[in-house]
Design a protein around this motif. Structure first.
Motif, PDB file in Angstrom:
ATOM      1  N   UNK A 139      26.593  40.193  46.625  1.00 30.72           N
ATOM      2  CA  UNK A 139      26.156  39.566  45.389  1.00 30.72           C
ATOM      3  C   UNK A 139      27.016  38.357  45.054  1.00 30.72           C
ATOM      4  N   UNK A 140      28.330  38.490  45.213  1.00 34.86           N
ATOM      5  CA  UNK A 140      29.218  37.375  44.893  1.00 34.86           C
ATOM      6  C   UNK A 140      28.932  36.158  45.765  1.00 34.86           C
ATOM      7  N   UNK A 141      28.705  36.416  47.046  1.00 40.12           N
ATOM      8  CA  UNK A 141      28.408  35.284  47.929  1.00 40.12           C
ATOM      9  C   UNK A 141      27.120  34.592  47.529  1.00 40.12           C
ATOM     10  N   UNK A 142      26.163  35.415  47.148  1.00 43.58           N
ATOM     11  CA  UNK A 142      24.870  34.846  46.761  1.00 43.58           C
ATOM     12  C   UNK A 142      25.007  34.049  45.452  1.00 43.58           C
ATOM     13  N   UNK A 143      25.774  34.642  44.507  1.00 39.05           N
ATOM     14  CA  UNK A 143      25.998  33.950  43.232  1.00 39.05           C
ATOM     15  C   UNK A 143      26.752  32.645  43.452  1.00 39.05           C
ATOM     16  N   UNK A 144      27.699  32.704  44.381  1.00 36.68           N
ATOM     17  CA  UNK A 144      28.498  31.518  44.678  1.00 36.68           C
ATOM     18  C   UNK A 144      27.610  30.417  45.258  1.00 36.68           C
ATOM     19  N   UNK A 145      26.711  30.817  46.168  1.00 39.77           N
ATOM     20  CA  UNK A 145      25.846  29.820  46.801  1.00 39.77           C
ATOM     21  C   UNK A 145      24.884  29.208  45.788  1.00 39.77           C
ATOM     22  N   UNK A 147      25.766  28.761  42.688  1.00 44.08           N
ATOM     23  CA  UNK A 147      26.672  28.187  41.685  1.00 44.08           C
ATOM     24  C   UNK A 147      26.544  28.847  40.315  1.00 44.08           C
ATOM     25  N   UNK A 148      26.313  30.149  40.334  1.00 41.42           N
ATOM     26  CA  UNK A 148      26.312  30.890  39.061  1.00 41.42           C
ATOM     27  C   UNK A 148      27.727  31.371  38.761  1.00 41.42           C
ATOM     28  N   UNK A 149      28.505  31.627  39.822  1.00 39.21           N
ATOM     29  CA  UNK A 149      29.916  31.948  39.599  1.00 39.21           C
ATOM     30  C   UNK A 149      30.777  30.941  40.369  1.00 39.21           C
ATOM     31  N   UNK A 150      32.033  30.868  39.972  1.00 40.18           N
ATOM     32  CA  UNK A 150      32.965  30.004  40.685  1.00 40.18           C
ATOM     33  C   UNK A 150      34.078  30.879  41.244  1.00 40.18           C
ATOM     34  N   UNK A 151      34.690  30.401  42.300  1.00 40.62           N
ATOM     35  CA  UNK A 151      35.801  31.140  42.872  1.00 40.62           C
ATOM     36  C   UNK A 151      37.090  30.574  42.300  1.00 40.62           C
ATOM     37  N   UNK A 152      37.912  31.456  41.733  1.00 42.18           N
ATOM     38  CA  UNK A 152      39.173  30.987  41.147  1.00 42.18           C
ATOM     39  C   UNK A 152      40.218  30.845  42.250  1.00 42.18           C
TER      40      UNK A 152
END
Lengths: 548, 172
Positions: A139-145, A147-152
């Motif tokens: 899910x995180x990878x998908x959200x990242x792709x 751009x719904x979440x950012x990686x700190x």
């Protein structure tokens, strides 16, 4: 028309690309073969097989490559459908696909050790799962792709512009058919991202085939798409018959066509009943489900079972029609027509139905082809691919019927295509029954079909024949073959490897629900949560066939 | 025990045992939680549809909400991957609760004797009633329901009956 090609592993990637340019851009299946216990010596122990179909839908090509090292380039950037297919090969055989975006297990659980379809893995060695996968990495990878979440900087993830809520849909959820899990990230009611997890009904069909004889596998095929068991029976035995070079009598072919269409109706009514219940229209359920009960009654009179009929055998079928079948069939058809008529009168001009289904869960023509969706789901996007027309078998070219197509590829089209197909199937059934040829329903070949009971009890040849066929099974010549038919959900194919014995060396199912499900997460993103339920229902995902 | 017996005077009191009164009340208000995974779930649809009509026996309130249900019907193949989910659903149901295992796969793994299929759900949760068949006919499931009702009517509910059960996923 098809051809088998073997390509060296260093050239395979370029070869598939060239084929793609040539127009073979519809990826049916990817599988692997473990040759360690095979009768004939092969170049290497493992091979990967690609089955591609041409964009004219008339030809397909089977490409095989032997692997010296268990690593191969991924083709998931060419075909969207390859993503899940490659994951399955990785899961079952342990073959690594280089540059795959998300190479992880798909059918087996995360605590599973080993690769079960390898010959070295014991059939009955089960492994307990203690905790369910949380799917958060995916899910995180998908959200990242998206751009719904950012990686700190510390490696954690943070919501950057939206307030996200996570929700698990299923697997124990009334609309997820008990076996499909979709993990969604919601912004309000809107699905921002979705990832699906399947494999909850992975019950080892393909491995179980490897210690059963061909006719013993027929009951297993019933339970692939359990809403229309007979069409699975036919898809399997047809592939075996092709390998044996058997041609059925005209009567057997006509009966198979009739039963295929009857199972298509049987399947479509339950899909439509379910999707309308998902929408809140419970009344439709009774209208659509009652004719299904009538089909059950007819089939149990004919085959002895309501749901899991096991009616087909290699070389024909268990018995001919009973006396009075035609009259019973006519009654059933009338009841189906009544059910369809009543349901349509409830929904055809129903504002709620139109608002809930139109432009919801849309998939474009291009995406549907790239995911190798098939059957009614593909036809709803406007692609007129129907194996009954494009590569006819069992004399389908003799019957007059239309291919029902949609235009938008939304829930409405998928529902209406199925309604249309019920009508077309009724047309075919009527044509078959009008000119039903006389003759035997099974081939008379002592190496394929059982002798008559009289011969078994009165002659030594008959008794021996019965004994040998029952214990050793039908001997299929050494070779590999991909065979498929237009089943209720689309192209249902079997890739069978035979080592000359009565038991297949390997069986792989090309399951229409599997490819449809791989497109599902992308289809529901951007729509509302309640639409996701309808989309799933309208795709008619049958877990038995998807997970096998 | 008949509550609306016209032969009885209007102002009347009925003497019964508390257990029996509760058993009678439970009997016809079982709320099933259907854990349907495969072919058997399709047969359960028939049980719920108008021809077989489970509501004749007061058990038609099918909800996928374990906390509100008291009868878990496991219909279909349960794989090892599904195991923790089934266990969680069972644990979420509050007492009193009963479990019906519907079909050969749920009872014993059926003909799926292989690496992925759990060889019977009693590996992980206790079962009260087993219904054979692949899949069982709707009548068979209704028969199981009736025999459970009979048991509720005639026997005292024993909440201790699975006290010694230890499943493969317990305390791990």
């Amino acid at each position: 028309m098809f051809e088998n090609i073997t390509v060296p592993s260093d050239k395979i990637h370029q070869f598939i690309k060239d084929k793609y340019e040539e127009g073979f851009n519809y990826l049916l299946d990817i599988t692997a073969i473990d040759y360690t216990e095979y009768v004939e010596a092969q170049e290497e122990e493992f091979a990967v097989v690609y089955v591609l179909r041409h964009e004219n839908f008339k030809q397909h090509v089977v490409i095989k490559t032997y692997l010296s090292k268990l690593i191969i380039e991924s083709v998931s950037y060419l075909f969207k459908g390859a993503n899940w297919l490659e994951r399955e090969v990785y899961d079952q055989y342990g073959i690594i696909f280089k540059n795959h975006p998300n190479l992880r297990r798909i059918l087996n659980h995360k605590e599973f050790v080993g690769h079960p379809l390898r010959k070295a893995y014991p059939i009955t060695k089960g492994q307990l799962l203690h905790e369910v996968d949380d799917l958060i990495d995916e899910m995180n990878n998908r959200l990242l792709s998206k751009e719904v979440v950012c990686k700190l900087d510390d490696g954690h993830f943070s919501e950057c512009n939206k307030d996200i809520m996570f929700l698990n849909l299923g697997p124990s959820h009334p609309a997820s058919h008990g076996t499909i899990r979709t993990y969604v990230a919601l912004d309000g009611e809107t699905i921002e991202c979705a990832v699906s997890e399947i494999g909850y009904l992975h019950r080892g069909f393909e491995k179980s085939c490897e210690n059963h004889s061909y006719n013993q596998i027929v009951p297993y095929t019933d339970r692939l798409n359990y809403c229309s068991a007979i069409s699975n029976n036919i898809a399997f035995v047809k592939t075996v018959e092709d390998m044996l070079g058997i041609t059925l009598s005209e009567r057997a072919q006509a009966l198979r066509v009739m039963l295929l269409e009857l199972s298509r109706i049987e399947d479509h009514v339950v899909c439509l009943a379910a999707v309308l219940v998902d929408m809140g229209g419970l009344t439709n359920y009774w209208y659509m489900y009652n004719p299904r009960e009538d089909i059950y009654d007819l089939l149990s009179k004919l085959t002895g079972a309501r749901l899991t009929n096991s009616y087909m055998r290699v070389g024909g079928m268990t018995n001919d029609l009973y006396e009075g079948f035609e009259a019973d069939l006519k009654e059933v058809i009338k009841k189906v027509q009544y059910g369809v008529e009543q349901t349509l009168s409830l929904i055809k001009h129903n504002r709620i139905f139109h608002d809930r289904t139109q432009n919801v869960g849309v998939i474009s023509k291009e995406d549907a082809l790239s995911y190798a969706m098939t059957g009614p789901n593909l036809r709803a996007t406007g692609v007129p691919f129907d194996m009954r027309k494009d590569t006819p078998y069992y004399g389908y070219e003799k019957y007059e019927f239309d291919v029902v197509v949609g235009s938008v590829g939304d829930v409405y089209d998928r529902v209406m295509v199925r309604f249309g197909e019920i009508d077309e199937s009724i047309k075919i059934i009527e044509q078959v029954m009008k000119n039903l040829p006389e003759g035997e329903v099974s081939v008379k070949d002592a190496s394929v079909t059982l002798p008559t009971k009289e011969a078994v009890y009165t002659t030594i040849e008959g008794a021996m024949n019965q004994f040998k066929l029952t214990f050793e099974g039908v001997k299929v010549p050494v070779g590999e073959h991909y065979g498929s038919i237009e089943a209720t959900n689309g192209e249902l194919g079997f890739y069978i490897v035979s080592d000359g014995s009565g038991t297949p060396y390997k069986v792989k199912v090309k399951a229409p629900s599997f490819t449809a499900m791989s497109a599902y997460p992308e289809m529901i993103e951007g729509f509302q949560l309640a639409d996701a339920i309808l989309t799933l229902g309208s795709l008619n995902i049958i877990a038995g066939e998807m997970d096998r | 025990m008949e509550l609306n017996n016209p032969a009885l005077p209007l102002e009347t009191a009925i003497a019964t045992k508390l257990d029996e009164a509760i058993g009678w009340a439970r009997e016809s208000s079982l709320w099933p939680m259907i854990f349907g995974t495969a072919c058997c779930a399709i047969e359960f649809m028939s049980v719920a549809a108008s021809k077989y009509d489970i509501s004749r026996f007061g058990a038609e309130v099918v909800r996928f909400s374990p906390r509100q249900a008291d009868l878990l019907i496991v219909a279909g193949t349960v794989t090892y991957k599904q195991g923790p989910i089934l266990k969680q659903i069972y644990d979420q149901m509050s007492e009193p609760k009963w479990v019906v295992s519907m079909g050969a796969c749920a009872c014993s793994g059926g003909f799926y004797d292989n690496y992925t299929t759990m060889q019977g759900i009693d590996t992980i949760i206790p079962v009260d009633l087993y219904v054979g068949g692949c899949p069982p006919r709707p009548e068979a499931l209704l028969d199981a329901l009736l025999s459970l009702q009979k048991d509720l009517r005639t026997n005292k509910y024993n909440s201790e009956r699975h006290k010694d059960f230890k499943g493969a996923l317990d305390n791990v």
